[in-house]
Design a protein around this motif. Structure first.
Motif, PDB file in Angstrom:
ATOM      1  N   SER A 116      57.326  45.082  22.567  1.00  0.00           N
ATOM      2  CA  SER A 116      56.145  44.284  22.759  1.00  0.00           C
ATOM      3  C   SER A 116      56.636  42.849  22.880  1.00  0.00           C
ATOM      4  N   LYS A 117      57.793  42.751  22.284  1.00  0.00           N
ATOM      5  CA  LYS A 117      58.224  41.353  22.507  1.00  0.00           C
ATOM      6  C   LYS A 117      58.641  40.756  23.872  1.00  0.00           C
ATOM      7  N   LYS A 118      58.745  41.558  24.683  1.00  0.00           N
ATOM      8  CA  LYS A 118      59.004  41.508  26.244  1.00  0.00           C
ATOM      9  C   LYS A 118      57.954  42.152  27.158  1.00  0.00           C
ATOM     10  N   TRP A 119      56.716  41.921  26.612  1.00  0.00           N
ATOM     11  CA  TRP A 119      55.405  42.605  27.159  1.00  0.00           C
ATOM     12  C   TRP A 119      55.187  41.421  28.063  1.00  0.00           C
ATOM     13  N   ARG A 120      55.078  41.492  29.608  1.00  0.00           N
ATOM     14  CA  ARG A 120      54.574  40.781  30.257  1.00  0.00           C
ATOM     15  C   ARG A 120      54.035  41.498  31.540  1.00  0.00           C
ATOM     16  N   PRO A 121      52.707  41.540  31.606  1.00  0.00           N
ATOM     17  CA  PRO A 121      51.890  42.623  32.493  1.00  0.00           C
ATOM     18  C   PRO A 121      52.132  41.577  34.054  1.00  0.00           C
ATOM     19  N   PHE A 122      51.566  42.599  35.116  1.00  0.00           N
ATOM     20  CA  PHE A 122      51.842  42.138  36.369  1.00  0.00           C
ATOM     21  C   PHE A 122      50.737  42.341  37.106  1.00  0.00           C
ATOM     22  N   GLY A 123      50.283  41.335  37.993  1.00  0.00           N
ATOM     23  CA  GLY A 123      49.228  41.382  38.912  1.00  0.00           C
ATOM     24  C   GLY A 123      47.774  41.599  38.191  1.00  0.00           C
ATOM     25  N   LEU A 124      47.468  41.195  36.989  1.00  0.00           N
ATOM     26  CA  LEU A 124      46.023  41.701  36.404  1.00  0.00           C
ATOM     27  C   LEU A 124      45.050  40.693  36.908  1.00  0.00           C
ATOM     28  N   VAL A 125      45.284  39.383  37.286  1.00  0.00           N
ATOM     29  CA  VAL A 125      44.501  38.709  37.755  1.00  0.00           C
ATOM     30  C   VAL A 125      44.149  38.566  38.964  1.00  0.00           C
ATOM     31  N   SER A 126      44.894  38.700  39.780  1.00  0.00           N
ATOM     32  CA  SER A 126      44.774  38.715  41.447  1.00  0.00           C
ATOM     33  C   SER A 126      43.508  39.519  41.784  1.00  0.00           C
ATOM     34  N   PRO A 127      43.330  40.451  41.615  1.00  0.00           N
ATOM     35  CA  PRO A 127      41.998  41.233  42.095  1.00  0.00           C
ATOM     36  C   PRO A 127      40.776  40.752  41.527  1.00  0.00           C
ATOM     37  N   ILE A 128      40.913  40.048  40.362  1.00  0.00           N
ATOM     38  CA  ILE A 128      39.541  39.474  39.794  1.00  0.00           C
ATOM     39  C   ILE A 128      39.296  38.084  40.529  1.00  0.00           C
ATOM     40  N   TYR A 129      40.423  37.482  40.737  1.00  0.00           N
ATOM     41  CA  TYR A 129      40.373  36.199  41.519  1.00  0.00           C
ATOM     42  C   TYR A 129      39.773  36.402  42.884  1.00  0.00           C
ATOM     43  N   TRP A 130      40.071  37.441  43.479  1.00  0.00           N
ATOM     44  CA  TRP A 130      39.682  37.842  44.745  1.00  0.00           C
ATOM     45  C   TRP A 130      38.177  38.128  45.042  1.00  0.00           C
ATOM     46  N   ILE A 131      37.835  39.019  43.866  1.00  0.00           N
ATOM     47  CA  ILE A 131      36.346  39.240  43.777  1.00  0.00           C
ATOM     48  C   ILE A 131      35.532  38.149  43.631  1.00  0.00           C
ATOM     49  N   CYS A 132      36.015  37.093  42.650  1.00  0.00           N
ATOM     50  CA  CYS A 132      35.235  35.943  42.394  1.00  0.00           C
ATOM     51  C   CYS A 132      35.165  34.875  43.369  1.00  0.00           C
ATOM     52  N   THR A 133      36.184  34.778  43.949  1.00  0.00           N
ATOM     53  CA  THR A 133      36.278  33.635  45.145  1.00  0.00           C
ATOM     54  C   THR A 133      36.297  34.034  46.478  1.00  0.00           C
ATOM     55  N   GLY A 134      36.558  35.359  46.747  1.00  0.00           N
ATOM     56  CA  GLY A 134      36.745  35.925  48.248  1.00  0.00           C
ATOM     57  C   GLY A 134      37.929  35.401  48.790  1.00  0.00           C
ATOM     58  N   GLN A 135      38.890  34.840  48.364  1.00  0.00           N
ATOM     59  CA  GLN A 135      40.000  34.369  48.631  1.00  0.00           C
ATOM     60  C   GLN A 135      41.419  34.927  47.779  1.00  0.00           C
ATOM     61  N   ARG A 136      42.440  35.154  48.719  1.00  0.00           N
ATOM     62  CA  ARG A 136      43.636  35.885  47.748  1.00  0.00           C
ATOM     63  C   ARG A 136      44.558  34.732  47.486  1.00  0.00           C
ATOM     64  N   ASN A 137      44.922  34.618  46.155  1.00  0.00           N
ATOM     65  CA  ASN A 137      45.892  33.779  45.784  1.00  0.00           C
ATOM     66  C   ASN A 137      47.251  34.255  45.565  1.00  0.00           C
ATOM     67  N   LEU A 138      48.038  34.113  46.531  1.00  0.00           N
ATOM     68  CA  LEU A 138      49.479  34.646  46.527  1.00  0.00           C
ATOM     69  C   LEU A 138      50.394  34.407  45.323  1.00  0.00           C
ATOM     70  N   GLU A 139      50.052  33.169  44.588  1.00  0.00           N
ATOM     71  CA  GLU A 139      50.700  32.905  43.543  1.00  0.00           C
ATOM     72  C   GLU A 139      50.524  33.853  42.155  1.00  0.00           C
ATOM     73  N   LEU A 140      49.386  34.575  42.186  1.00  0.00           N
ATOM     74  CA  LEU A 140      49.026  35.507  41.169  1.00  0.00           C
ATOM     75  C   LEU A 140      49.680  37.003  41.671  1.00  0.00           C
ATOM     76  N   ASP A 141      50.249  37.254  42.663  1.00  0.00           N
ATOM     77  CA  ASP A 141      50.884  38.243  43.127  1.00  0.00           C
ATOM     78  C   ASP A 141      52.543  38.583  42.785  1.00  0.00           C
ATOM     79  N   LYS A 142      52.865  37.164  42.208  1.00  0.00           N
ATOM     80  CA  LYS A 142      54.096  37.146  42.107  1.00  0.00           C
ATOM     81  C   LYS A 142      54.620  37.727  40.689  1.00  0.00           C
ATOM     82  N   ASP A 143      55.696  38.110  40.628  1.00  0.00           N
ATOM     83  CA  ASP A 143      56.297  38.825  39.350  1.00  0.00           C
ATOM     84  C   ASP A 143      56.171  37.641  38.222  1.00  0.00           C
TER      85      ASP A 143
END
Length: 299
Positions: free
Chosen positions: A272-299
């Motif tokens: 849990s101390k090293k818990w860092r999810p990946f890519g969770l916000v990217s699909p939500i951003y696209w659904i809300c804005t219609g655009q892809r934010n490549l920064e959200l796809d980075k590790d």
């Protein structure tokens, strides 16, 4: 309505830009839908360089997600699978605000972007069983609840490629049902989200989500692309991991595997101390804005 209940504790000099979305998360039992939502609400060990400033819960259901993350995920336990509700009014409706630094040169910007989402994750039985019914009041109730959604996150465990044909049948049923009940001709956004991408057989192609989706789930991919080509809506592809990885040069899944089979992988968080999810916000951003934010796809 959502704006009045969100009061993020951020620099008051920042200029907000607001987007909102009504989401439905649909997928099989093993997809990890609630784990995804809990990891998003908790947003642990955020990287300073991430465009995501913070994630705030906005109602009791959102607070419930955070408690699930703290009391179960962080203690190395599994979240219980969502049970099929016999009344759609019983389904939890998670309200969250995701605050992002403006994507253009975000580290220096004095503007923030707020994503206000209302999200329900349907039980896996809806996708695997209820959708197969032809004349069922429960199916009609779920579809009526789904019609107002601006976007659908179709969530699939990336290791379940042997169920491609089975899943495609469910996707077909869903697309036909949505088209038949959409009298306003609304064009929805469907995000195909592959989960469990911390695993070695998925991690290597995490930055090529469309390629990975087509390679692993060619039948579903073809169905969604055809639906988009017919002008019914828009489709985009994403890779995510609720647990993330550890290591700097040699990556290792931050999860302990409990089970792996045709139906998917079941795991718990390892550290849990090293818990860092990946890519969770990217699909939500696209659904809300219609655009892809490549920064959200980075590790």
């Amino acid at each position: 309505m959502l704006k009045s209940i969100f009061k993020p504790k951020i620099n008051q000099n920042l200029k907000p830009e607001n987007y909102s979305g009504v989401l439905r998360v649909i997928g099989d039992r093993a997809a990890g839908k609630t784990t995804y939502m809990a990891a998003l609400a908790r947003w642990p060990n955020a990287d300073f360089s991430s465009p995501v400033e913070l994630v705030i819960s906005a109602n009791k259901d959102g607070e419930y997600l955070i408690k699930q993350a703290q009391n179960l995920i962080e203690k190395g336990l599994q979240i219980e699978q969502t049970r099929l509700a016999n009344d759609v009014l019983e389904i939890k409706d998670y309200s969250l605000r995701i605050v992002l630094k403006k994507s253009d040169n975000f580290s220096r910007s004095n503007t923030v972007l707020n994503l206000d989402i209302s999200c329900k994750d349907y039980s896996g039985e809806f996708f695997s069983d209820v959708l197969q019914e032809t004349d069922c009041q429960l199916l009609r109730d779920y579809l009526n609840d789904c019609f107002p959604a601006t976007g659908i996150m179709l969530m699939i465990d990336g290791t379940t490629h042997r169920k491609d044909l089975e899943y495609a049948r469910g996707v077909d049923k869903l697309l036909v049902a949505l088209a038949g009940g959409d009298i306003l001709g609304q064009k929805r956004r469907i995000a195909l989200v592959l989960t469990k991408c911390e695993l070695a057989d998925l991690w290597g192609n995490r930055h090529r989500p469309k390629f990975l989706a087509e390679a692993r789930f060619p039948i579903i991919f073809k169905r969604l692309e055809s639906w988009q080509d017919l002008g019914m809506g828009n489709v985009e592809y994403f890779t995510t991991s609720a647990f993330g990885v550890t290591g700097n040069k040699y990556f290792k899944p931050n999860s302990q595997q409990i089970y792996r089979g045709r139906g998917g992988v079941a795991s718990v968080l390892e550290d849990s101390k090293k818990w860092r999810p990946f890519g969770l916000v990217s699909p939500i951003y696209w659904i809300c804005t219609g655009q892809r934010n490549l920064e959200l796809d980075k590790d």
